[in-house]
Write an enzyme that holds these catalytic residues in place. Structure first.
Site, short mmCIF file in Angstrom:
data_model
loop_
_atom_site.label_atom_id
_atom_site.label_comp_id
_atom_site.label_asym_id
_atom_site.label_seq_id
_atom_site.Cartn_x
_atom_site.Cartn_y
_atom_site.Cartn_z
N ASP A 1 5.10 -34.57 11.20
CA ASP A 1 3.95 -33.56 11.03
C ASP A 1 4.83 -32.27 10.67
OD1 ASP A 1 1.00 -32.60 11.88
OD2 ASP A 1 2.58 -30.98 12.38
N TYR B 1 5.50 -24.62 6.75
CA TYR B 1 6.74 -24.69 7.42
C TYR B 1 7.92 -24.55 6.31
CZ TYR B 1 3.78 -26.66 10.91
OH TYR B 1 2.74 -26.77 12.08
N LYS C 1 -0.33 -29.90 5.33
CA LYS C 1 -1.52 -29.29 5.65
C LYS C 1 -1.62 -28.06 4.52
CE LYS C 1 -0.16 -29.31 10.60
NZ LYS C 1 1.00 -29.27 10.67
N HIS D 1 -5.29 -26.33 7.84
CA HIS D 1 -4.43 -25.85 8.87
C HIS D 1 -5.26 -24.85 9.66
CE1 HIS D 1 0.10 -24.85 9.34
NE2 HIS D 1 -0.43 -24.89 10.37
#
Ligand code: NDP
Length: 259
Positions: free
Chosen positions: A33, A38, A63, A96
């Protein structure tokens, strides 16, 4: 969708992410994930490629971030994610966060078109509460997954039941409370009873509630420990005791108020 995956939020881009993902794949994880936010999508992809595990055997989620909402923005952001990952498709693409206003509805339309074009195998949402899910309910395609914070300390029964009734898989993020409740004495007592770690008890609790879990770790020993949760069962009385740990406290953020 494998019920256990590795979450890679907060793992620095570059070698650190590559090493964690590689360690997970070597341990047997087949689900990773990540997210644009990120900053490590490319490293996830490199690790998958270098592991030798066939691409089609690994379930990869990424996302759509808040700054990319709206129809055009979402399409473009998705293409950029694909290109960073040098992949032909992702397995799951999620909104998200339910940003304010009409843009999030347009984003959902974009995700439907991405799905129809065969560029992702499933689409879903994250941090969506009932009001957000209701908003897109009438669409021809509804979310397959809702990724929300979930643990015994944040036992979101109502939304779990809502999703279950509509065939939406609930995926638990921060399932280990970001490590902040692993010292809870009641949790530790149950862990001692089963000869397991508190982290393993939290994950097993989630599995027995039908959740998909994505614990984060960058330590190979923790990555292995977190995967070792399929060979025991928590008894009903201990499940009830864990359910009772609920304190409705969000370790990440509380999306309830997002209008
Ligand atoms: P987790 O609940 O997964 O906790 C991670 C923390 O627990 C890290 O500090 C890790 O440290 C530690 N840890 C992991 N395994 C063990 C273990 N066996 N024993 C003791 N400590 C352990 O928190 P996250 O918030 O990272 O959530 C997991 C994933 O969910 C994220 O990585 C991300 O992919 C996703 N997420 C999604 C959000 C969203 O808005 N959609 C929001 C937040 C997370 P160490 O690395 O040292 O093992």
């Amino acid at each position: 969708m494998p019920v256990l995956g590795l979450g890679v939020w907060n793992i620095p881009a570059g070698r650190a992410t590559q090493a964690s993902v590689r360690s997970a794949l070597d341990t047997g994880y087949r689900h990773i994930d990540t997210a644009k936010l990120y900053g490590n999508e490319a490293d996830v992809a490199i690790a998958v490629q270098e592991s030798g595990v066939p691409r089609e055997d690994v379930f990869v989620t990424t996302k759509l971030w808040n700054t990319d909402h709206g129809y055009k923005g979402a399409i473009q952001a998705f293409e950029e994610s694909l290109s960073r990952m040098r992949m032909d498709y992702v397995d799951l693409y999620l909104i998200h966060w339910p940003v304010r206003g009409p843009a999030r509805i347009e984003s959902w339309d974009a995700l439907i078109d991405i799905y129809k074009a065969g560029k992702c195998r499933a689409i879903g949402v994250s941090n969506y509460m009932m009001n957000h899910l209701e908003e897109i309910r009438g669409n021809p395609i509804v979310p397959t997954v809702n990724q929300i914070e979930f643990s015994p300390f944040l036992f979101q029964k109502e939304i779990l039941e809502y999703c279950r009734q509509r065939g939406i898989v609930v995926e638990a993020y921060s399932p280990l409370t970001r490590g902040r409740r692993l010292n809870d004495r009641r949790l530790q007592a149950i862990a001692a009873k089963y000869g397991r770690s508190p982290a393993q008890i939290l994950l097993r609790w989630g599995l027995q509630h039908g959740l998909v879990l994505i614990p984060k770790s960058s330590r190979p020993d923790h990555i292995r420990e977190n995967a070792n949760v399929f060979d025991f069962e928590i008894r009903a009385e201990d499940m009830a005791a864990l359910d009772a740990l609920d304190e409705q406290h969000h370790m990440a953020w509380d999306p309830t108020g997002a209008p």
